[in-house]
Design an enzyme around this catalytic site. Structure first.
Site: not given
Length: 186
Positions: A45, A50, A95-96, A137-138, A141
């Site tokens: 994701g 991000q 997480c990226l 999760h996304e 963000h």
């Protein structure tokens, strides 16, 4: 095109994102770039904050499972979480934007979400299991929340120095990143 991923500590990750409309410039290209970036970084994701954009856009692709079942791949524009139900379950998330840190996060297994897809078709659907977790999760963000926000006080203290290292760029990531506090090299 692979875009740099914004690292922990950048203010854009804490912004509540704004809705966009059909006239958002180069949206198709942005979505394609987000998928390229996510795949290159081995993510499932990626949310617009991000990559430095405070807009309500995120993508999800859980990939096919080991039994050959088709994965869950979608674009979410202006998403609204309608409902989260079920008994919360723990799963180790990463997480990226926060490389090298993985922690158990409790999330509810069932969601109902409303969103536009990349063709501006409105959807309202129920999602369960791992795809629901990735969406949550996304979705966090675009609300300016990170998975580390769900951790207890003691656990946050224990990872604080790692988070500070990420902000400064004192880590190694396998993909291009932008670090908010990175010192200029001379």
């Amino acid at each position: 095109m692979k875009l740099p991923i914004v690292a922990y500590g950048d203010p854009v990750l804490r912004k509540v994102c704004v809705n966009i409309d059909e006239n958002y410039p180069d949206l198709d290209q942005l979505i394609a770039n987000m998928f390229d970036t996510m795949y290159y970084a081995s993510g499932v994701g990626l949310a617009a904050p991000q990559i430095g954009l405070p807009i309500r856009l995120f993508i999800v692709d859980t990939g096919d499972d080991e039994d050959g079942n088709k994965g869950y791949k979608k674009v979410f524009i202006n998403a609204e979480m309608i409902e989260e139900t079920g008994e919360p379950w723990a799963f180790t998330e990463g997480c990226l934007s926060i490389p090298e840190i993985r922690e158990d996060v409790f999330r509810k297994p069932n969601i109902r979400i409303k969103y536009y897809d990349e063709n501006w078709q409105l959807h309202e659907e129920e999602v369960t299991g791992m795809p629901a977790r990735v969406i949550q999760h996304e979705y966090d963000h675009i609300l300016g929340k990170l998975f580390t926000d769900t951790l207890g006080v003691l656990r946050k203290r224990m990872i604080k120095s790692k988070l500070d290292c990420i902000s400064r760029g004192d880590i190694r990531a396998d993909y291009k990143m932008k670090f908010p506090q990175q010192r200029k090299k001379r």
